[in-house]
Design an enzyme around this catalytic site. Structure first.
Site, short mmCIF file in Angstrom:
data_model
loop_
_atom_site.label_atom_id
_atom_site.label_comp_id
_atom_site.label_asym_id
_atom_site.label_seq_id
_atom_site.Cartn_x
_atom_site.Cartn_y
_atom_site.Cartn_z
N LYS A 138 0.86 -1.18 0.00
CA LYS A 138 0.00 0.00 0.00
C LYS A 138 0.90 1.24 0.00
CE LYS A 138 -3.92 1.95 2.65
NZ LYS A 138 -4.84 1.72 3.78
N SER B 209 -9.93 1.70 2.79
CA SER B 209 -9.06 2.52 1.98
C SER B 209 -8.00 1.72 1.20
CB SER B 209 -8.33 3.54 2.87
OG SER B 209 -7.46 2.88 3.77
N SER C 289 -10.15 -0.92 6.90
CA SER C 289 -9.56 -0.78 5.56
C SER C 289 -8.83 -1.99 5.02
CB SER C 289 -8.59 0.40 5.53
OG SER C 289 -9.32 1.57 5.36
N1 GLN Z 1 -13.40 3.87 6.15
C1 GLN Z 1 -12.82 4.30 7.38
C2 GLN Z 1 -12.44 5.76 7.28
O1 GLN Z 1 -12.72 6.36 6.30
C3 GLN Z 1 -11.64 3.45 7.74
C4 GLN Z 1 -10.45 3.74 6.93
C5 GLN Z 1 -9.26 2.93 7.35
O2 GLN Z 1 -9.38 1.88 7.99
N2 GLN Z 1 -8.11 3.41 6.99
O3 GLN Z 1 -11.87 6.33 8.15
#
Ligand code: GLN
Length: 486
Positions: free
Chosen positions: A79, A154, A178
């Site tokens: 990532k 994400s 995420s």
């Molecule tokens: N969807 C969640 C957010 O927008 C979690 C994102 C994540 O785990 N990085 O914060």
């Protein structure tokens, strides 16, 4: 050379050890496939074939000299939130569009020590804020199963790359879901370990008390092999757990007889799409056939997870992201009047809308007079949620339910409604607030053929058992063996 692009990490390791394939051949295979399919999927932000091939060659040379390492020559994509020395690291943001990392994150270093070869850097929501990959400055990632749908977020690039066979495995980070939610959307197995198991050093910080690194792969067995490489104490991360290394594959073969699965009634309510519940129920039947028993439990405070998260995460993000000011780090506006104007314009130009929204919320909840009302209260809720789980583990060994209430959605379906988007993480966020390990594995499809994930939440440091549970399910089923036709 013809290589099965959907070979697992375990199979790839075995083929390398048997000298049926070289690391250079493997790297070439995935780079060629990425060259062909990435323009359509947008899973990778940065590829650097020269670097990848030279790393691969050096692992082949090590092998020919008789050196051994657990994953010597196995390719992995990271990532784009992990710093890797000499690689552009953007975090999905214009702010870091041209940032080249000056050092390597501990997790990537540990994986390189285990012999893994970096294939490239993967697309993601900007600063890991999002559930659909639509907030990336580099454009959305397409779900390889249906390119009109989101791959989840994400870590959407991490999931899409593995699902499409552009990498045998990848890393992600999970602050609120995420890793698990994109794993579900792309039919993969993904694990968020216990907070503190994997070092956060060199991973661009979103919400420091919630962020955890973890693997994406096709199988639980692969996740165990990858976690063996990723996990380990790091004195450079103050929250890293100082404990002996463990072998996460050690319990994979154990039968499930006697396993007690807790089913929180809060996870099985009306908010779920019916097809999701149906697939999860069918998977639970498989678990019962394998000798597990299920018991209904209640986690009365998990209903506060989303509101607590959307105080804690933005608060910490607003502080972490203050370093991107155009002076110390990041994009600098070309024109400005004075230094204050330079900060303002650089941040206004460098950050996207969702990141700005989080910074505004975070700054507000931390401001004088509001801190007690919001941040402190959210901290208390975290404790209450942790106590709910503690009670649950008196009657069960693991907690299960759907990973997300609905499967992958169309681009644009939630992009204009942040709250709708935030609710997608309703089942995953609690494990970040408490620090427990949690994972998702494929468990079927809904009536439209969209993939459903089973979430397994475990007690602290219980990764080996959770991986055992998922592995036994995968021995009995073949959902995880299905691949998109691309
Ligand atoms: N969807 C969640 C957010 O927008 C979690 C994102 C994540 O785990 N990085 O914060």
């Amino acid at each position: 050379m013809s290589w099965n692009t959907f070979a697992t990490v375990a199979e790839t390791k075995a083929a390398l050890e048997a000298k049926q394939v070289s690391a250079v051949e493997l790297a070439k295979h995935y780079l060629d496939r990425a060259a062909q399919l990435n323009p359509g999927l947008n899973a990778y932000i940065t590829l650097n074939p020269e670097k990848t091939l030279s790393e691969a060659l050096s692992t082949d040379n090590k092998r020919s000299k008789g050196e051994v390492a657990p994953l010597l020559g196995v390719p992995i994509a990271h990532k784009d939130i992990y710093l890797i020395d000499g690689w552009r690291t953007t975090c999905g943001s214009k702010m870091l569009e041209n940032f080249v990392a000056p050092y390597t994150s501990t997790v990537v270093k540990y994986m390189a020590d285990a012999g893994m070869v970096t294939l490239g850097k993967l697309n993601m929501d900007e600063f890991a804020m999002g559930s659909s990959n639509e907030t990336s400055f580099f454009g959305p990632v397409k779900n390889p199963w249906d390119t009109s749908r989101v791959p989840g977020g994400s870590s959407g690039g991490s999931a899409a790359a593995v699902a499409a066979g552009l990498a045998p495995a990848s890393t992600g980070t999970d602050t609120g879901g995420s890793i698990r939610q994109p794993a579900m959307f792309c039919n993969l197995t993904g694990l968020k370990p216990t907070y503190g198991i994997c070092s956060r050093y060199g991973i661009i910080a979103f919400a420091s008390s919630l962020d955890q690194a973890g693997p994406f792969a096709q199988t639980a067995e692969d996740c165990a092999l990858l976690l063996n490489a990723m996990a380990g104490f790091d004195p450079r991360d103050a929250t890293s757990l100082d404990r002996a290394k463990e072998d996460y594959t050690r319990d994979l073969a154990k039968p499930l007889k006697g396993l007690r699965i807790g089913l929180p009634k809060e996870f099985f309510g009306e908010g779920n799409e019916p097809g999701v519940l149906k697939a999860v129920e069918a998977a639970l039947d498989v678990y019962r056939k394998l000798g597990a028993t299920t018991v209904e439990i209640t986690l009365p405070n998990v209903k506060y997870s989303v509101p607590a998260y959307y105080v804690v995460a933005p608060a910490e993000a607003s502080s972490n992201l203050s370093r991107f000011d155009g002076a110390r780090f990041g994009h600098r506006a070309k024109e400005y009047d004075d230094i204050v104007d330079m900060y303002k314009r650089s941040r206004a130009e460098g950050f996207g809308a969702e990141v700005k929204r989080r910074i505004l919320i975070g700054t507000y909840v931390l401001s004088h007079g509001y801190y007690d009302a919001y941040y402190l209260q959210a901290g208390k809720l975290r404790r209450l949620i942790a106590e709910d789980f503690k009670k649950a583990y008196e009657v069960c060994d693991v907690v299960m339910g759907p990973t997300a209430p609905e499967p992958s959605f169309q681009f644009g379906a939630k992009a204009d409604d942040p709250v709708k988007m935030y609710l997608n993480d309703i089942y995953t966020i609690c494990a970040n607030l408490t620090g427990q390990p949690a994972m998702s594995h494929p468990c079927g499809v809904d009536e439209n053929g969209l993939h459903v994930g089973m979430q397994i939440i475990g007690n602290y440091l219980d990764e080996a058992r959770m991986l055992n549970v998922a592995h036994q399910y995968q021995l009995a089923t073949d959902w995880h063996k299905k691949h998109p036709n691309i």
